[in-house]
Design an enzyme around this catalytic site. Structure first.
Site, mmCIF file in Angstrom:
data_model
loop_
_atom_site.group_PDB
_atom_site.id
_atom_site.type_symbol
_atom_site.label_atom_id
_atom_site.label_comp_id
_atom_site.label_asym_id
_atom_site.label_seq_id
_atom_site.Cartn_x
_atom_site.Cartn_y
_atom_site.Cartn_z
ATOM 1 N N MET A 15 0.825 -1.201 0.000
ATOM 2 C CA MET A 15 0.000 0.000 0.000
ATOM 3 C C MET A 15 0.864 1.257 0.000
ATOM 4 O O MET A 15 1.851 1.351 0.741
ATOM 5 C CB MET A 15 -0.917 0.015 1.233
ATOM 6 C CG MET A 15 -1.979 -1.082 1.224
ATOM 7 S SD MET A 15 -3.098 -0.955 -0.191
ATOM 8 C CE MET A 15 -3.931 0.591 0.164
ATOM 9 N N GLN A 66 -4.227 -7.004 -7.254
ATOM 10 C CA GLN A 66 -4.665 -7.586 -5.984
ATOM 11 C C GLN A 66 -5.911 -6.865 -5.498
ATOM 12 O O GLN A 66 -5.946 -5.631 -5.443
ATOM 13 C CB GLN A 66 -3.597 -7.501 -4.893
ATOM 14 C CG GLN A 66 -4.032 -8.303 -3.664
ATOM 15 C CD GLN A 66 -3.132 -8.164 -2.463
ATOM 16 O OE1 GLN A 66 -3.001 -7.086 -1.910
ATOM 17 N NE2 GLN A 66 -2.504 -9.272 -2.052
ATOM 18 N N CYS A 96 -3.484 -9.123 4.872
ATOM 19 C CA CYS A 96 -3.283 -7.831 5.519
ATOM 20 C C CYS A 96 -3.913 -7.820 6.911
ATOM 21 O O CYS A 96 -5.081 -8.184 7.065
ATOM 22 C CB CYS A 96 -3.880 -6.714 4.670
ATOM 23 S SG CYS A 96 -3.602 -5.069 5.368
ATOM 24 N N LYS A 135 -3.075 -14.824 -1.734
ATOM 25 C CA LYS A 135 -1.925 -14.461 -0.897
ATOM 26 C C LYS A 135 -2.404 -14.475 0.547
ATOM 27 O O LYS A 135 -3.343 -13.760 0.909
ATOM 28 C CB LYS A 135 -1.373 -13.087 -1.256
ATOM 29 C CG LYS A 135 -0.088 -12.736 -0.498
ATOM 30 C CD LYS A 135 0.524 -11.435 -0.991
ATOM 31 C CE LYS A 135 1.892 -11.216 -0.362
ATOM 32 N NZ LYS A 135 1.844 -10.978 1.096
ATOM 33 N N ASN A 207 6.901 -15.748 0.779
ATOM 34 C CA ASN A 207 6.993 -14.306 1.008
ATOM 35 C C ASN A 207 7.337 -14.060 2.468
ATOM 36 O O ASN A 207 6.951 -14.822 3.335
ATOM 37 C CB ASN A 207 5.655 -13.645 0.639
ATOM 38 C CG ASN A 207 5.585 -12.176 1.018
ATOM 39 O OD1 ASN A 207 4.644 -11.737 1.673
ATOM 40 N ND2 ASN A 207 6.564 -11.394 0.617
ATOM 41 N N GLY A 208 8.096 -12.992 2.701
ATOM 42 C CA GLY A 208 8.380 -12.602 4.074
ATOM 43 C C GLY A 208 9.853 -12.672 4.433
ATOM 44 O O GLY A 208 10.422 -13.752 4.493
ATOM 45 N N GLY A 209 10.480 -11.507 4.651
ATOM 46 C CA GLY A 209 11.841 -11.460 5.171
ATOM 47 C C GLY A 209 12.945 -11.767 4.199
ATOM 48 O O GLY A 209 14.118 -11.794 4.591
#
Length: 331
Positions: A15, A66, A96, A135, A207-209
């Site tokens: 966002m 998305q 989210c 997602k 996904n993530g980090g």
């Protein structure tokens, strides 16, 4: 035309960040990476200013829209509108954790309602011919993710969904802000890999980090792709490694100065008719991350953005400043 790739590398929907100008910039760095829009709520797609929310340059392909929501009918209508705008795929946000998203009954809170997610997916995929993907998170709050995540994947995949991008961190909907939830609780890549073992026919992306190409490839050897988030935004040059490092294409024949020159031309072509073009200046703050003059680059962009100069003039000024700094360092 979109070329399907078995192994996906993508930039996450973020966002206020992954708008059309950010995506145009990122596409200059990689032809292969999939680019996602910011999340757009289904109601906004249906009733809002569509050209402003959904319009994009053809150069951005492959581009994924998305959407957020929990009403199957509205999501199907929004998906069809997105397909008509030319997007290569539609993704539903089940990840989210913000209060605003929860109050609208979508985002990560839907991890607790897999049957509804399945219903939404069915309606969306029936409305479009492009792929619809999900997602999601590992789970939410006090869920035992090793039990609830397989159930979620089973129910939604039984509805026909074959691609899941899993953010490898649980979402805490109470007690943590979205910012705090970026680091707490810890990431669990092993659980994502375990899901691939349990559901080998599904396409599962991580996904993530993830912050660099070597680690990302190492962590996803048994998976179907990886998605970069803040790393791609703050250090966008990593995207220039994707085409050669992942897909074996020839090394990129450009440097950062070449990219800046393209961006200046892009701004000159749109800035008199598109007030949002100024946003590009913050999207490129990290272009020289780790390079000589990076701080000067950021400062010149920040000061120039408030100076009244046109965005293209600010970018040209910043480019000259960093070239001068590089010349001084080499002397």
């Amino acid at each position: 035309m979109y070329e399907y790739q078995e192994f996906k590398v993508s930039v996450a929907p973020m966002m206020d960040w992954t708008d059309r100008h950010c995506r145009w910039f990122h596409r200059q760095l990689s032809k292969r990476v999939e680019l996602y829009t910011e999340m757009v709520v289904a109601d906004a797609v249906i009733h809002g200013p569509r050209d402003r929310l959904l319009g994009f340059d053809a150069i951005e392909h492959p581009a994924i829209l998305q959407v957020g929501g929990s009403d199957p009918h509205k999501l199907s209508e929004a998906s069809k509108i997105g397909e008509d705008y030319g997007y290569d795929g539609i993704n539903i946000n089940i990840g989210c954790p913000s209060d605003r998203v929860q109050s609208g009954r979508f985002g990560a809170c839907l991890m607790a309602e897999p049957d509804l997610v399945a219903e939404c997916f069915t309606a969306m995929q029936a409305a479009v011919s492009v792929p619809v993907t999900v997602k999601c998170r590992l789970g939410i709050d006090d869920q035992a993710c090793e039990e609830t995540l397989p159930r979620f994947l089973e129910i939604v995949s039984n509805a026909g969904c074959d691609t899941f991008i899993i953010h490898a961190r649980k979402a805490w909907l109470q007690g943590l802000s979205p910012k705090e939830n970026r680091d707490v609780p810890p990431l669990d890549y092993d659980l994502v890999r375990a899901m691939k073992e349990q559901f080998p026919t599904l396409k599962i992306e991580l996904n993530g980090g993830l912050t660099d190409i070597e680690t990302s490839l190492s962590e996803t050897m048994t998976l179907d792709g990886f998605m970069w988030g803040r790393a791609a935004y703050h250090s966008p040059w990593i995207l220039s490694e994707v085409d050669s490092g992942v897909y074996g294409d020839s090394a990129p024949g450009f440097d950062r100065s070449d990219i800046v020159e393209r961006l200046v031309s892009y701004l000159q072509s749109i800035e008199t008719k598109d007030r949002s073009a100024k946003a590009l200046l913050r999207h490129v703050m990290g272009l020289y991350s780790g390079q000589v003059g990076a701080r000067l680059w950021r400062r010149t962009l920040s000061e120039g953005a408030a100076s009244g100069l046109s965005p293209s003039e600010v970018l040209t000024q910043a480019h000259q400043a960093i070239q001068d700094a590089s010349d001084r360092a080499a002397a």
